[in-house]
Write an enzyme that holds these catalytic residues in place. Structure first.
Site, PDB file in Angstrom:
ATOM      1  N   LYS A  74      15.853  66.607  25.022  1.00  0.00           N
ATOM      2  CA  LYS A  74      15.578  67.435  26.212  1.00  0.00           C
ATOM      3  C   LYS A  74      14.948  66.602  27.326  1.00  0.00           C
ATOM      4  CE  LYS A  74      14.082  71.721  25.589  1.00  0.00           C
ATOM      5  NZ  LYS A  74      13.255  72.861  25.076  1.00  0.00           N
ATOM      6  N   LYS A 120      11.980  65.943  27.946  1.00  0.00           N
ATOM      7  CA  LYS A 120      10.792  66.526  28.571  1.00  0.00           C
ATOM      8  C   LYS A 120       9.610  66.305  27.645  1.00  0.00           C
ATOM      9  CE  LYS A 120      10.494  71.208  28.920  1.00  0.00           C
ATOM     10  NZ  LYS A 120      10.911  72.610  29.209  1.00  0.00           N
TER      11      LYS A 120
END
Ligand code: C2G
Length: 128
Positions: free
Chosen positions: A45, A47
């Protein structure tokens, strides 16, 4: 028992997240949250989360709308999760509108309006 599932990182937890969880839970009787692991966040992701998976899981399990937390390790597990847990409805915020329609043969797919004016990015920027 009508079972609901949703997925996310939920970091830093804010009322937009809680409103999503509340509305998702109101669609059934039992809400499972697929919580993104630290590895999934970092490697797929892209993140970073402030809180570790264990900390985020601890926080989510304290929310009255959440009945169970399972790890979300990759993008491919949703179909199997829906079958394995006997899910009736998959729920995500509508920033994901249409992205999970491949689940429609297995369960209802519902995209709920995001809560405006709040995001982790906004929190971080406002705190600077
Ligand atoms: N959300 C919301 N309103 C906001 C912010 C977030 O309704 N102001 C919702 C998102 O739409 C999502 C959920 O809260 O349904 C969790 O948000 P994130 O942790 O940002 O989820 P995301 O990183 O998009 O991960 O496989 C799916 C992914 O794991 C989703």
């Amino acid at each position: 028992m009508k079972k609901i599932i949703t997925y996310g990182t939920f970091d830093l937890l804010h009322y937009g997240h809680v409103r999503l969880l509340k509305r998702a839970r109101e669609l059934g009787d039992y809400l499972i949250v697929g919580l993104s692991t630290d590895e999934f966040n970092q490697l797929q992701k892209h993140k970073e989360s402030y809180n570790t998976y264990a900390e985020r899981k601890y926080i989510l399990e304290a929310i009255r709308y959440v009945d169970e937390v399972i790890p979300e390790k990759d993008w491919q597990q949703k179909t199997n999760d829906v079958k394995k847990y006997g899910i009736d409805t998959f729920v995500m915020g509508n920033d994901w509108q249409g992205k999970f329609d491949f689940l429609k043969p297995y369960c209802k797919v519902v995209y709920l309006p995001r809560t405006p004016g709040i995001s982790t990015t906004k929190i971080k920027n406002d705190l600077k």
